[in-house]
Motif scaffolding. Structure first.
Motif, short mmCIF file in Angstrom:
data_model
loop_
_atom_site.label_atom_id
_atom_site.label_comp_id
_atom_site.label_asym_id
_atom_site.label_seq_id
_atom_site.Cartn_x
_atom_site.Cartn_y
_atom_site.Cartn_z
N ALA A 172 2.94 -4.22 -3.49
CA ALA A 172 2.93 -5.69 -3.40
C ALA A 172 1.65 -6.25 -4.03
CB ALA A 172 3.03 -6.12 -1.95
N LEU A 173 0.54 -5.54 -3.84
CA LEU A 173 -0.74 -6.03 -4.38
C LEU A 173 -0.93 -5.57 -5.82
CD1 LEU A 173 -3.09 -5.07 -1.40
CD2 LEU A 173 -2.46 -7.39 -2.07
N GLY A 174 -0.38 -4.41 -6.14
CA GLY A 174 -0.60 -3.82 -7.46
C GLY A 174 -1.91 -3.07 -7.55
N HIS A 175 -2.59 -2.89 -6.43
CA HIS A 175 -3.82 -2.09 -6.44
C HIS A 175 -4.04 -1.48 -5.05
CE1 HIS A 175 -5.99 -5.18 -4.20
NE2 HIS A 175 -5.58 -6.08 -5.06
N VAL A 176 -5.10 -0.69 -4.93
CA VAL A 176 -5.43 -0.05 -3.66
C VAL A 176 -6.11 -1.08 -2.75
CG1 VAL A 176 -6.77 1.83 -2.61
CG2 VAL A 176 -5.81 2.12 -4.91
N PRO A 177 -5.63 -1.25 -1.50
CA PRO A 177 -6.35 -2.17 -0.59
C PRO A 177 -7.72 -1.56 -0.27
CG PRO A 177 -4.24 -1.45 0.35
CD PRO A 177 -4.52 -0.57 -0.85
N HIS A 178 -8.78 -2.26 -0.62
CA HIS A 178 -10.10 -1.61 -0.51
C HIS A 178 -10.58 -1.45 0.93
CE1 HIS A 178 -12.51 -5.14 0.48
NE2 HIS A 178 -11.96 -5.82 -0.49
N LEU A 179 -11.46 -0.46 1.12
CA LEU A 179 -12.07 -0.23 2.44
C LEU A 179 -13.56 -0.58 2.39
CD1 LEU A 179 -10.38 3.16 3.52
CD2 LEU A 179 -9.59 0.82 3.87
N THR A 180 -13.91 -1.47 1.47
CA THR A 180 -15.32 -1.85 1.28
C THR A 180 -15.95 -2.43 2.54
OG1 THR A 180 -14.90 -2.22 -1.05
CG2 THR A 180 -16.81 -3.34 -0.14
N PHE A 181 -15.17 -3.10 3.37
CA PHE A 181 -15.69 -3.63 4.64
C PHE A 181 -15.36 -2.71 5.81
CE2 PHE A 181 -15.56 -7.80 2.32
CZ PHE A 181 -16.91 -8.12 2.45
N GLY A 182 -15.06 -1.44 5.53
CA GLY A 182 -14.76 -0.50 6.60
C GLY A 182 -13.33 -0.66 7.09
N HIS A 183 -13.06 -0.04 8.25
CA HIS A 183 -11.68 0.00 8.75
C HIS A 183 -11.71 0.56 10.17
CE1 HIS A 183 -7.32 0.48 8.45
NE2 HIS A 183 -7.48 1.64 9.08
N GLY A 184 -10.70 0.25 10.95
CA GLY A 184 -10.47 0.96 12.20
C GLY A 184 -11.31 0.49 13.37
N VAL A 185 -12.10 1.41 13.95
CA VAL A 185 -12.82 1.12 15.20
C VAL A 185 -13.97 0.14 14.99
CG1 VAL A 185 -14.11 2.17 17.11
CG2 VAL A 185 -12.25 3.46 16.03
N ARG A 186 -14.65 0.22 13.86
CA ARG A 186 -15.87 -0.58 13.68
C ARG A 186 -16.00 -1.12 12.25
NH1 ARG A 186 -20.29 1.92 15.72
NH2 ARG A 186 -19.21 3.19 17.21
N PRO A 187 -15.00 -1.85 11.78
CA PRO A 187 -15.14 -2.45 10.45
C PRO A 187 -16.18 -3.57 10.48
CG PRO A 187 -13.23 -3.35 11.54
CD PRO A 187 -13.78 -2.29 12.46
N CYS A 188 -16.62 -4.00 9.32
CA CYS A 188 -17.53 -5.13 9.25
C CYS A 188 -16.89 -6.33 9.96
CB CYS A 188 -17.81 -5.49 7.80
SG CYS A 188 -19.02 -6.82 7.65
N PRO A 189 -17.61 -6.94 10.89
CA PRO A 189 -17.03 -8.10 11.58
C PRO A 189 -17.22 -9.40 10.80
CG PRO A 189 -19.16 -7.56 12.55
CD PRO A 189 -18.93 -6.55 11.45
#
Ligand code: HEM
Length: 268
Positions: free
Chosen positions: A233-250
């Motif tokens: 849908a996006l045509g690219h990789v959804p980035h994890l630059t702001f982290g993910h999961g338990v403690r992503p960047c708030p």
């Protein structure tokens, strides 16, 4: 203890979502008011209920800030300083959080993530503790290097016009889409979204596997480029630059607002 490097998107998401992987522990015996003492008290390096509680406090503070107001304040201050933008993001964030003087932030931030202790970092933390409590200081220290890194990289890409791959679709961010085409500031939003995706300011994050004792490093640059994670849908990789999961960047909206404001002050 085996070092492990993660370069696949799915594995990175799994590790970042699993509470079995924690930030590498920090020393808990630093003298009161020092950098080590501060690191033992922040959300970033704590786990379990202490992390949840400390993170809640930060999220509450952030919810009182308006990203649009941060953006225009960052633009105004960048212009007022004649384009000398270093220090602008934390000055604006500090003013919004009631801290009038943020000059001690860079020296304290230098050791905050790495843990490298120094008399200069300790003195800077002591200065900041005269002005604010641990949660506000946490926000300033977390914000400083990453936001300035994003601005610096975006400026480099703006100067080299063609060096970022063009966005595959009309809207480049997965959950932080810029305004529609033609809106003022849209080019800057696009530049920031593509910079975050292709050239993240934080290149890696680390975890300790509490079951095996292994040290795990997540290579955010590689993970953001993992072809198997391309979202059709996006045509690219959804980035994890702001982290993910338990403690992503708030604070991704705040980070983008501060960076966009500075770029508007410089480029528009
Ligand atoms: C472009 C700028 C920024 C980037 C790329 C970024 C990225 C990140 C990442 C990847 C993490 C998670 C680290 C991990 O999982 O190990 C994180 C955590 C954090 N960030 Fe950001 N950040 C940015 C700006 C900011 C700003 C402006 C603020 C504050 C206003 C902020 C506050 C925080 C806090 C408090 C945490 C710790 C969260 C926790 O302990 O649960 N960041 N950031």
């Amino acid at each position: 203890m085996n070092p492990m490097l993660i370069t696949r998107h799915a594995e990175a998401q799994a590790v970042l979502s699993n509470p079995r992987y924690v930030p590498p522990p920090v020393r808990q015996d630093g003298a009161e008011g020092t950098l080590a003492w501060l690191r033992a008290r922040v959300s970033r390096f704590s786990t379990g209920p202490a992390h949840a509680e400390r993170r809640r406090e930060l999220v509450a503070l952030l919810s009182g800030l308006d990203p649009a107001a941060l953006r225009s304040a960052a633009e105004a201050l960048t212009r007022q300083r004649g384009g000398d933008w270093r220090g602008v993001p934390v000055a604006v964030l500090g003013a919004a959080l009631g801290v009038a003087d943020t000059r001690a932030v860079p020296a304290a931030a230098a050791g905050y993530l790495s843990g490298e202790e120094s008399p200069q970092a300790d003195a800077a933390v002591a200065e900041l503790l005269k002005l604010a409590g641990v949660p506000v200081i946490t926000l300033l220290l977390q914000a400083h290097a990453a936001t300035e890194g994003l601005i610096e990289t975006a400026l480099k890409h703006a100067a080299n016009d063609q060096d970022l791959d063009p966005p595959p679709h009309e809207t480049p961010g997965q959950d932080l889409d810029p305004p529609p085409h033609g809106t003022p500031g849209q080019d800057i939003d696009l530049l920031l979204c593509e910079t975050l995706r292709q050239d993240p300011p934080l290149k890696a994050t680390r975890r300790l596997d509490t079951r095996t004792g292994d040290e795990v490093t997540i290579d955010l640059v590689a993970v953001n480029r993992d072809p198997d994670a391309t979202d059709p849908a996006l045509g690219h990789v959804p980035h994890l630059t702001f982290g993910h999961g338990v403690r992503p960047c708030p604070a991704p909206e705040h980070a983008l607002a501060l960076a966009a404001g500075v770029l508007e002050g410089l480029l528009k």
